[in-house]
Design an enzyme around this catalytic site. Structure first.
Site, PDB file in Angstrom:
ATOM      1  N   CYS A  14       0.818  -1.216   0.000  1.00  0.00           N
ATOM      2  CA  CYS A  14       0.000   0.000   0.000  1.00  0.00           C
ATOM      3  C   CYS A  14       0.848   1.261   0.000  1.00  0.00           C
ATOM      4  CB  CYS A  14      -0.934   0.001   1.207  1.00  0.00           C
ATOM      5  SG  CYS A  14      -2.233  -1.216   1.060  1.00  0.00           S
TER       6      CYS A  14
HETATM    7  N1  LIG Z   1      -3.095  -5.839   1.601  1.00  0.00           N
HETATM    8  C1  LIG Z   1      -3.526  -4.739   2.176  1.00  0.00           C
HETATM    9  O1  LIG Z   1      -3.226  -4.516   3.345  1.00  0.00           O
HETATM   10  C2  LIG Z   1      -4.424  -3.747   1.443  1.00  0.00           C
HETATM   11  C3  LIG Z   1      -5.050  -2.740   2.192  1.00  0.00           C
HETATM   12  C4  LIG Z   1      -5.880  -1.832   1.550  1.00  0.00           C
HETATM   13  C5  LIG Z   1      -6.050  -1.923   0.171  1.00  0.00           C
HETATM   14  N2  LIG Z   1      -5.423  -2.896  -0.563  1.00  0.00           N
HETATM   15  C6  LIG Z   1      -5.671  -2.942  -1.998  1.00  0.00           C
HETATM   16  O2  LIG Z   1      -6.583  -3.990  -2.255  1.00  0.00           O
HETATM   17  C7  LIG Z   1      -6.296  -4.592  -3.515  1.00  0.00           C
HETATM   18  C8  LIG Z   1      -6.029  -6.064  -3.327  1.00  0.00           C
HETATM   19  O3  LIG Z   1      -4.883  -6.232  -2.519  1.00  0.00           O
HETATM   20  P1  LIG Z   1      -4.534  -7.585  -1.789  1.00  0.00           P
HETATM   21  O4  LIG Z   1      -3.428  -7.255  -0.841  1.00  0.00           O
HETATM   22  O5  LIG Z   1      -5.764  -8.238  -1.272  1.00  0.00           O
HETATM   23  O6  LIG Z   1      -3.954  -8.453  -3.027  1.00  0.00           O
HETATM   24  P2  LIG Z   1      -3.548  -9.987  -3.023  1.00  0.00           P
HETATM   25  O7  LIG Z   1      -2.444 -10.121  -4.005  1.00  0.00           O
HETATM   26  O8  LIG Z   1      -3.370 -10.484  -1.626  1.00  0.00           O
HETATM   27  O9  LIG Z   1      -4.845 -10.721  -3.591  1.00  0.00           O
HETATM   28  C9  LIG Z   1      -5.373 -10.488  -4.842  1.00  0.00           C
HETATM   29  C10 LIG Z   1      -6.027 -11.772  -5.358  1.00  0.00           C
HETATM   30  O10 LIG Z   1      -6.633 -11.452  -6.611  1.00  0.00           O
HETATM   31  C11 LIG Z   1      -6.489 -12.569  -7.470  1.00  0.00           C
HETATM   32  N3  LIG Z   1      -6.699 -12.121  -8.833  1.00  0.00           N
HETATM   33  C12 LIG Z   1      -5.848 -11.443  -9.647  1.00  0.00           C
HETATM   34  N4  LIG Z   1      -6.440 -11.179 -10.820  1.00  0.00           N
HETATM   35  C13 LIG Z   1      -7.675 -11.695 -10.779  1.00  0.00           C
HETATM   36  C14 LIG Z   1      -8.768 -11.726 -11.684  1.00  0.00           C
HETATM   37  N5  LIG Z   1      -8.693 -11.138 -12.893  1.00  0.00           N
HETATM   38  N6  LIG Z   1      -9.884 -12.357 -11.319  1.00  0.00           N
HETATM   39  C15 LIG Z   1      -9.978 -12.955 -10.102  1.00  0.00           C
HETATM   40  N7  LIG Z   1      -8.985 -12.950  -9.180  1.00  0.00           N
HETATM   41  C16 LIG Z   1      -7.854 -12.308  -9.512  1.00  0.00           C
HETATM   42  C17 LIG Z   1      -5.107 -13.087  -7.151  1.00  0.00           C
HETATM   43  O11 LIG Z   1      -4.965 -14.447  -7.543  1.00  0.00           O
HETATM   44  C18 LIG Z   1      -5.037 -12.895  -5.625  1.00  0.00           C
HETATM   45  O12 LIG Z   1      -5.445 -14.053  -4.928  1.00  0.00           O
HETATM   46  C19 LIG Z   1      -5.095  -3.821  -4.072  1.00  0.00           C
HETATM   47  O13 LIG Z   1      -5.580  -2.796  -4.888  1.00  0.00           O
HETATM   48  C20 LIG Z   1      -4.451  -3.248  -2.842  1.00  0.00           C
HETATM   49  O14 LIG Z   1      -3.718  -2.070  -3.132  1.00  0.00           O
HETATM   50  C21 LIG Z   1      -4.621  -3.822   0.071  1.00  0.00           C
END
Ligand SMILES: NC(=O)c1ccc[n+]([C@@H]2O[C@H](COP(=O)([O-])OP(=O)(O)OC[C@H]3O[C@@H](n4cnc5c(N)ncnc54)[C@H](O)[C@@H]3O)[C@@H](O)[C@H]2O)c1
Length: 454
Positions: A278
């Site tokens: 992030c």
């Molecule tokens: N991790 C955090 O603490 C956090 C906090 C706030 C916001 N975010 C935001 O949330 C979003 C997700 O982050 P995350 O950390 O959960 O990511 P992550 O990598 O942990 O998980 C994302 C998942 O999406 C799947 N994926 C990718 N493309 C796909 C598709 N086309 N269809 C279906 N599934 C698909 C991946 O296989 C993966 O399992 C990002 O934009 C991130 O910036 C993350």
């Protein structure tokens, strides 16, 4: 197109009665906790992810996210309320879709929108009247309107009438024992007031407090402001650490004293740099968007510059400290303590520890690491396995570098057995050592008693 004049009322009724089905796209750090909370609240949840390995593990009741227990996953899978799947066609069964796919940066620090575009295309193939769609992935202002809206209108769906579209940023703070999905207020901004109303009704099912804003762009910017605020303030205290180093003042003492001011000051602490998916990334989404409008976001760029230099600053401290012991980095055994990007979690994504290790290895150091939460790290096809923390390993190291201050590590044990400790987190504050010379980020040093120095 649909002529379904009651789409909103029907959807609100389904949400109210908990008879709605929600699909979560992307079951990572953000999507999985949300899926489990909706399932616990009684909704039928379809968890769609492109990773078969992940979906298979979830079906077996395993959890890859620290804040979601395997028992919770197993319970909602067993109850039939949570169905993990790689079958995109199941999206057609959903009344609500929440998108939580990654939004990384490409090597040039421009947004990589490929995951959002792929998820949006999947929705475009399965959207139907009476559906609410919410983008949660952090992104640049304008994404919801520019990327998602056209896919719905191309299908002849009228947004705000047949379907409802909003942005709602995720605020999950991994490892936070107090604030989790249900008690962290959630911001929602819809394309139309009806979109905001339906999205609010959706999240109200499992989140205690919803904050409505007037547009998706405002909601997109809320997330970017929050993380830019952190990045800039961390950059400021990191620069203050360098300033204090030059002045021979303990930066931690200055910050702790400043934090006694009951108003107008918020405590941030310096360290070896920023990590996770992030804070190092999100501000660049805004910087990129503003570049397209011929505006340079100077605070973002400066904070990023200072924060990304911190691993090199830590390595410089190690070099000087070894020099004081008539040793070179080249050939020295260096033990890095903590490789996760922050305290008490196991996530190493973008961790500054990876940079510290690479920079030390580039200079010929023999680097080992210990992290109670991380067994091995992999970078560029190379794997480095962690080692157990023992008196023998501490004594064998020419320098021990504290990069992440996990609470599970006994720092008194560390300073009692190591010879030289470079502490980038102030984890050794207040400890006195019979053996180790302790060098802190802002240059203050604790020497062991003369007798122990030989
Ligand atoms: N991790 C955090 O603490 C956090 C906090 C706030 C916001 N975010 C935001 O949330 C979003 C997700 O982050 P995350 O950390 O959960 O990511 P992550 O990598 O942990 O998980 C994302 C998942 O999406 C799947 N994926 C990718 N493309 C796909 C598709 N086309 N269809 C279906 N599934 C698909 C991946 O296989 C993966 O399992 C990002 O934009 C991130 O910036 C993350």
């Amino acid at each position: 197109m649909s002529g379904n004049t009651n789409a909103k009322a029907d959807l609100l009724a389904k949400l109210e009665s908990r008879s709605a089905t929600i699909a979560i796209i992307g079951l990572g750090y953000v999507g999985l906790p949300l899926a489990v909370e909706f399932a616990k609240a009684g909704l039928r949840v379809i968890g769609y992810d492109v990773s078969k390995r992940l979906v298979d593990a979830l079906k077996k009741g395993q959890s890859h996210v620290q804040d979601v227990s395997a028992a919770d996953v197993a319970a909602v899978v067993k109850s039939g309320r949570f169905t993990p799947t790689t079958d995109e066609a199941m999206l057609a069964e959903a009344d609500a879709i929440s998108i939580a796919v990654p939004t990384p940066l490409v090597k040039t620090r421009d947004p990589d929108m490929s995951f959002v575009i792929a998820a949006a295309a999947a929705i475009g193939r399965h959207a139907h009247p009476g559906m609410v769609i919410v983008l949660e992935s952090t992104t640049y202002p304008g994404t919801t309107r520019e990327v998602l809206l056209p896919l719905l209108t191309e299908r002849g769906l009228v947004v705000g009438h047949d379907v409802f579209l909003a942005f709602s940023p995720e605020r999950v703070d991994p490892g936070n024992p107090v604030y989790q999905t249900t008690n962290t207020p959630k911001v929602v901004g819809g394309i139309t007031p009806a979109c905001t109303e339906v999205a609010t009704a959706l999240y109200s099912i499992c989140i205690q407090s919803i904050v409505e804003v007037s547009s998706p762009e405002a909601a997109e910017l809320v997330k970017l402001l929050e993380n830019t605020f952190r990045s800039v303030n961390i950059g400021l205290v990191n620069e203050m650490a360098i300033v204090c180093d030059k002045l021979g003042v303990d930066v931690w003492e200055v910050i702790d004293a400043a934090a006694t001011k009951p108003f107008g000051f918020m405590k941030f602490t310096p360290g070896p740099g920023i990590g996770g998916h992030c804070i190092p990334l999100d501000p660049h989404y805004l910087a990129w968007k503003m570049r397209t409008l011929n505006y340079k976001t100077r605070f973002i760029d400066l904070a990023s510059e200072i924060n990304t230099q911190m691993p090199a600053y830590v390595v410089e401290k190690v070099t000087h400290a070894l020099n004081g012991a008539r040793k070179a980095v080249n050939g020295s055994r260096i033990l890095v303590l903590g490789v996760a990007y922050k305290r008490d979690i196991k996530d190493v994504r973008e961790s500054p520890a990876l940079d510290v290790i690479r920079l030390l290895q580039d200079q010929g150091a023999d680097v080992a690491f210990h992290d109670p939460h991380v067994s091995a790290i992999r970078e560029d096809g190379h794997e480095l396995a962690g080692i157990a923390l023992s008196a023998k390993e501490l004594d064998a190291a020419d320098a021990v570098v504290i990069v992440t201050d996990h609470r599970a590590v006994d720092y008194q044990f560390v300073v009692d057995h190591a010879r030289l400790v470079i502490d980038s987190r102030n984890a050794t504050a207040g400890l006195s050592s019979s053996k180790a010379r302790i060098v802190r980020l802002s240059g203050t040093t604790s020497e062991p008693p003369v007798a122990a120095r030989a």
